[in-house]
Design a protein around this motif. Structure first.
Motif, PDB file in Angstrom:
ATOM      1  N   THR B  24       0.812  -1.221   0.000  1.00 28.86           N
ATOM      2  CA  THR B  24       0.000   0.000   0.000  1.00 28.86           C
ATOM      3  C   THR B  24       0.843   1.269   0.000  1.00 28.86           C
ATOM      4  O   THR B  24       0.423   2.282  -0.535  1.00 28.86           O
ATOM      5  CB  THR B  24      -0.937   0.033   1.220  1.00 28.86           C
ATOM      6  OG1 THR B  24      -0.155  -0.086   2.403  1.00 28.86           O
ATOM      7  CG2 THR B  24      -1.938  -1.098   1.163  1.00 28.86           C
ATOM      8  N   GLN B  25       2.038   1.220   0.607  1.00 31.40           N
ATOM      9  CA  GLN B  25       2.833   2.442   0.737  1.00 31.40           C
ATOM     10  C   GLN B  25       4.070   2.433  -0.151  1.00 31.40           C
ATOM     11  O   GLN B  25       4.792   3.433  -0.192  1.00 31.40           O
ATOM     12  CB  GLN B  25       3.283   2.642   2.188  1.00 31.40           C
ATOM     13  CG  GLN B  25       2.149   2.629   3.200  1.00 31.40           C
ATOM     14  CD  GLN B  25       2.623   3.035   4.583  1.00 31.40           C
ATOM     15  OE1 GLN B  25       3.533   3.836   4.713  1.00 31.40           O
ATOM     16  NE2 GLN B  25       2.013   2.483   5.616  1.00 31.40           N
ATOM     17  N   GLY B  26       4.319   1.335  -0.833  1.00 29.61           N
ATOM     18  CA  GLY B  26       5.539   1.252  -1.632  1.00 29.61           C
ATOM     19  C   GLY B  26       6.685   0.711  -0.802  1.00 29.61           C
ATOM     20  O   GLY B  26       6.620   0.639   0.425  1.00 29.61           O
ATOM     21  N   PHE B  27       7.770   0.345  -1.508  1.00 26.53           N
ATOM     22  CA  PHE B  27       8.846  -0.371  -0.832  1.00 26.53           C
ATOM     23  C   PHE B  27       9.769   0.531  -0.027  1.00 26.53           C
ATOM     24  O   PHE B  27      10.605   0.035   0.728  1.00 26.53           O
ATOM     25  CB  PHE B  27       9.659  -1.175  -1.847  1.00 26.53           C
ATOM     26  CG  PHE B  27       8.870  -2.299  -2.433  1.00 26.53           C
ATOM     27  CD1 PHE B  27       8.535  -3.390  -1.657  1.00 26.53           C
ATOM     28  CD2 PHE B  27       8.425  -2.259  -3.732  1.00 26.53           C
ATOM     29  CE1 PHE B  27       7.780  -4.421  -2.167  1.00 26.53           C
ATOM     30  CE2 PHE B  27       7.666  -3.283  -4.253  1.00 26.53           C
ATOM     31  CZ  PHE B  27       7.341  -4.369  -3.474  1.00 26.53           C
ATOM     32  N   ASP B  28       9.624   1.843  -0.179  1.00 20.86           N
ATOM     33  CA  ASP B  28      10.414   2.721   0.676  1.00 20.86           C
ATOM     34  C   ASP B  28       9.637   3.101   1.932  1.00 20.86           C
ATOM     35  O   ASP B  28      10.008   4.044   2.628  1.00 20.86           O
ATOM     36  CB  ASP B  28      10.892   3.959  -0.091  1.00 20.86           C
ATOM     37  CG  ASP B  28       9.817   4.516  -0.991  1.00 20.86           C
ATOM     38  OD1 ASP B  28       8.677   4.046  -0.867  1.00 20.86           O
ATOM     39  OD2 ASP B  28      10.108   5.411  -1.790  1.00 20.86           O
ATOM     40  N   ALA B  29       8.580   2.377   2.210  1.00 21.71           N
ATOM     41  CA  ALA B  29       7.887   2.581   3.480  1.00 21.71           C
ATOM     42  C   ALA B  29       8.843   2.261   4.623  1.00 21.71           C
ATOM     43  O   ALA B  29       9.678   1.369   4.508  1.00 21.71           O
ATOM     44  CB  ALA B  29       6.649   1.687   3.553  1.00 21.71           C
ATOM     45  N   PRO B  30       8.760   3.002   5.718  1.00 18.77           N
ATOM     46  CA  PRO B  30       9.688   2.770   6.842  1.00 18.77           C
ATOM     47  C   PRO B  30       9.469   1.414   7.488  1.00 18.77           C
ATOM     48  O   PRO B  30       8.342   0.919   7.568  1.00 18.77           O
ATOM     49  CB  PRO B  30       9.359   3.906   7.818  1.00 18.77           C
ATOM     50  CG  PRO B  30       7.997   4.350   7.442  1.00 18.77           C
ATOM     51  CD  PRO B  30       7.846   4.109   5.964  1.00 18.77           C
ATOM     52  N   VAL B  31      10.540   0.820   7.948  1.00 19.08           N
ATOM     53  CA  VAL B  31      10.446  -0.459   8.631  1.00 19.08           C
ATOM     54  C   VAL B  31       9.586  -0.329   9.890  1.00 19.08           C
ATOM     55  O   VAL B  31       8.871  -1.254  10.266  1.00 19.08           O
ATOM     56  CB  VAL B  31      11.855  -0.975   8.997  1.00 19.08           C
ATOM     57  CG1 VAL B  31      11.765  -2.267   9.779  1.00 19.08           C
ATOM     58  CG2 VAL B  31      12.673  -1.174   7.739  1.00 19.08           C
ATOM     59  N   SER B  32       9.644   0.853  10.498  1.00 18.79           N
ATOM     60  CA  SER B  32       8.851   1.066  11.711  1.00 18.79           C
ATOM     61  C   SER B  32       7.356   0.896  11.414  1.00 18.79           C
ATOM     62  O   SER B  32       6.603   0.463  12.294  1.00 18.79           O
ATOM     63  CB  SER B  32       9.127   2.460  12.265  1.00 18.79           C
ATOM     64  OG  SER B  32       8.778   3.459  11.328  1.00 18.79           O
ATOM     65  N   ALA B  33       6.936   1.231  10.200  1.00 15.32           N
ATOM     66  CA  ALA B  33       5.529   1.056   9.836  1.00 15.32           C
ATOM     67  C   ALA B  33       5.171  -0.422   9.823  1.00 15.32           C
ATOM     68  O   ALA B  33       4.077  -0.807  10.239  1.00 15.32           O
ATOM     69  CB  ALA B  33       5.256   1.681   8.474  1.00 15.32           C
ATOM     70  N   VAL B  34       6.081  -1.239   9.355  1.00 16.73           N
ATOM     71  CA  VAL B  34       5.841  -2.686   9.339  1.00 16.73           C
ATOM     72  C   VAL B  34       5.730  -3.202  10.775  1.00 16.73           C
ATOM     73  O   VAL B  34       4.812  -3.952  11.113  1.00 16.73           O
ATOM     74  CB  VAL B  34       6.972  -3.413   8.593  1.00 16.73           C
ATOM     75  CG1 VAL B  34       6.797  -4.918   8.706  1.00 16.73           C
ATOM     76  CG2 VAL B  34       7.005  -2.994   7.136  1.00 16.73           C
ATOM     77  N   ALA B  35       6.671  -2.762  11.606  1.00 16.70           N
ATOM     78  CA  ALA B  35       6.667  -3.212  13.006  1.00 16.70           C
ATOM     79  C   ALA B  35       5.378  -2.788  13.706  1.00 16.70           C
ATOM     80  O   ALA B  35       4.746  -3.589  14.400  1.00 16.70           O
ATOM     81  CB  ALA B  35       7.884  -2.643  13.731  1.00 16.70           C
ATOM     82  N   ALA B  36       4.985  -1.538  13.483  1.00 13.94           N
ATOM     83  CA  ALA B  36       3.768  -1.035  14.119  1.00 13.94           C
ATOM     84  C   ALA B  36       2.560  -1.837  13.654  1.00 13.94           C
ATOM     85  O   ALA B  36       1.713  -2.240  14.458  1.00 13.94           O
ATOM     86  CB  ALA B  36       3.601   0.452  13.805  1.00 13.94           C
ATOM     87  N   ARG B  37       2.484  -2.059  12.351  1.00 15.78           N
ATOM     88  CA  ARG B  37       1.367  -2.805  11.795  1.00 15.78           C
ATOM     89  C   ARG B  37       1.312  -4.221  12.368  1.00 15.78           C
ATOM     90  O   ARG B  37       0.244  -4.783  12.588  1.00 15.78           O
ATOM     91  CB  ARG B  37       1.507  -2.869  10.272  1.00 15.78           C
ATOM     92  CG  ARG B  37       0.446  -3.640   9.557  1.00 15.78           C
ATOM     93  CD  ARG B  37      -0.723  -2.755   9.222  1.00 15.78           C
ATOM     94  NE  ARG B  37      -1.931  -3.506   8.983  1.00 15.78           N
ATOM     95  CZ  ARG B  37      -3.115  -2.954   8.803  1.00 15.78           C
ATOM     96  NH1 ARG B  37      -3.244  -1.656   8.865  1.00 15.78           N
ATOM     97  NH2 ARG B  37      -4.179  -3.691   8.582  1.00 15.78           N
ATOM     98  N   ALA B  38       2.475  -4.797  12.593  1.00 17.42           N
ATOM     99  CA  ALA B  38       2.538  -6.159  13.112  1.00 17.42           C
ATOM    100  C   ALA B  38       2.316  -6.192  14.629  1.00 17.42           C
ATOM    101  O   ALA B  38       2.162  -7.263  15.202  1.00 17.42           O
ATOM    102  CB  ALA B  38       3.879  -6.790  12.756  1.00 17.42           C
ATOM    103  N   GLY B  39       2.313  -5.029  15.257  1.00 13.87           N
ATOM    104  CA  GLY B  39       2.191  -5.001  16.716  1.00 13.87           C
ATOM    105  C   GLY B  39       3.405  -5.599  17.381  1.00 13.87           C
ATOM    106  O   GLY B  39       3.320  -6.302  18.389  1.00 13.87           O
TER     107      GLY B  39
END
Lengths: 206, 206
Positions: B24-39
Motif C-alpha cells: 500500500t505504501q511502496g517499498f520505501d515505506a519505513p520499517v517502523s511502519a511494518v513493526a507497528a502494523r505487526a504489533g
DNA sequence: TTCAAGCGGAGCGAATCGCTCCGATAGACT
DNA sequence: AGTCTATCGGAGCGATTCGCTCCGCTTGAA
C-alpha cells in the motif's frame, strides 16, 4: 538568443525532463534531478513553478489534455472500432496512466477536474459509438476502458478495496480472453462506478 | 503462550504486515511502519531480519514459491486451458508482479534465482501444453504470460527500453483483443527475450 | 560602459529512515 | 516463590535526503 526565447526553451526542457525523471525514478524523485536533467538551475525551475506540487499538477494537466486530444482523434475516425482501439493504444503509448500514483498526494485544481471530466465524456462517446456499432464486447463500459488504460503503466495501487478487486477481476478476464483463441463471454462482476473512480483523487491533508 | 510460540506468531505477523504495508505504501515505506502494523517492536523485527533488504528478499522468495505452487496446481488440472487460466488468475490475485519494482534495488540470493527459474520452467510446461492442445493463441510464449501477470499489479516501470516497448505492445494487443468481440490475429512484434527478463534484476551497486 | 533581468547551483533547515541499545517483561528452572 | 535469562518493545542516534532559498554571476539591452 534573447532572454525571452531562452525562458521558453527552458520551460520546454523542464517539462520534458520532469516527465522522464518522474517516469523512471517515481514521483518522489528530487526536484534537483529534474533541474539537472533539464540542464537548468534550481532557481529557474522554482521561478516558473513555485513548488514541486505545482510542477506535478502541470504535468497532470498536460497528460489529461493529451488524452482529450487522443479521444478527439479517435472520434474523427469513421471506423468505430479503429477509433476506440487507436485511443487506447495512444493513451498507453504516452503513459496516460503513469500519473495515477499521484492520486491523493497533490491538491487537484478545478481546471484539472474539468479536463478530467471532459476526457471521460469524450471516451464515453467513443465507447458508446463502438457499442452501437456492435464491435464492442457486451457489458464493457467507458470506465472499464479507462481502468484498462491506467492499469498498463502502473505501480501497485495504494489501496485495494473490494471495488478495486472487482475492477481488477474484469481486467484479468479481458486480458485472459485476449489470450484465448475463442469467443468472449460476458464480463463478470459489476461495472466500475464513477464515484469510486474519482474518489481516489480526493486530497488527504497531512 | 510460550516464548517459542510467541516468536512464531510474531514472524507470521511481521510477514503479513510487511506484505500489506509495502503493497500500500511502496517499498520505501519505513520499517517502523511494518513493526507497528505487526504489533511488534523494532527489536524483534531486526533480530529476525538483520536488515530491511533481508525482509524484502524473504518476501520475494515467498512470492515466488507461491507462484511455483500456482503453476503446479495449474499442471494438475487436466484441462490445459483451465490450468493456464487458473495460474494467471491466481498469480494476479495474490499480486505476484507487485514485487517487480524491487528489481535492481536488492541483491538477489542464489536461492531466489533458483526459485525464479523453477517457476518459469513450470510456466513453460503450462504454456507448452496449452499450445499443443490448440487452446492458446498462436505466437504466445511463456514469457508473454509472465509479463502479462507482472503488468497487472505494477507501478510505472523504472526504465523503458525498446524491449520494454515491444513487450508492452504485445500486452496491449492482448488486452485489446480481449475487449473486441472478434477472432484474434497473431501478436505483433518479437517474442520477449529471457535475457531481458532477467537483466532487470541485476543489482546496481551504489 | 552601465544596468538589471534572469540564470545556475551551493547550502540551509527540516524531516525521515535504518538501525542500535537498553530497560521492561514474562517464561523456565530450582 | 524466587531467581535467572532469553526475548520483547520502542525511544533515540547518526546519517541521509529533499524542498526550497539566496546570492553571485552571466548576458542581452540601453
Amino acid at each position: 538568443m534573447g532572454r525571452e526565447a531562452e525562458a521558453r526553451r527552458n520551460d520546454r526542457r523542464v517539462l520534458d525532463a520532469a516527465r522522464e525523471v518522474f517516469a523512471t525514478q517515481g514521483f518522489d524523485a528530487p526536484v534537483s534531478a529534474v533541474a539537472a536533467r533539464a540542464g537548468v538551475g534550481m532557481g529557474s525551475l522554482y521561478r516558473r513553478y513555485g513548488a514541486k506540487a505545482d510542477l506535478l499538477r502541470h504535468l497532470c494537466q498536460l497528460a489529461m489534455e493529451q488524452a482529450v486530444e487522443a479521444a478527439e482523434e479517435g472520434l474523427a475516425n469513421a471506423d468505430a472500432w479503429a477509433g476506440l482501439a487507436g485511443y487506447v493504444r495512444t493513451c498507453v503509448a504516452f503513459g496516460s496512466g503513469a500519473l495515477a500514483p499521484l492520486a491523493g498526494t497533490i491538491e487537484t485544481t478545478p481546471e484539472m477536474w474539468r479536463t478530467s471530466r471532459r476526457s471521460r465524456r469524450l471516451l464515453g462517446r467513443l465507447v458508446g459509438r463502438a457499442r452501437r456499432a456492435g464491435v464492442l464486447r457486451p457489458g464493457v463500459t467507458a470506465l472499464d476502458v479507462a481502468w484498462l488504460v491506467e492499469q498498463f503503466g502502473h505501480r501497485p495501487p495504494h489501496s485495494m478495496t473490494a471495488e478495486d478487486e472487482n475492477v481488477r477481476g474484469r481486467l484479468v478476464t479481458i486480458a485472459l480472453d485476449g489470450l484465448r483463441s475463442s469467443p468472449a463471454p460476458r464480463l463478470p462482476g459489476r461495472p466500475p462506478s464513477a464515484e469510486h473512480y474519482e474518489r481516489r483523487w480526493a486530497w488527504h491533508v497531512g
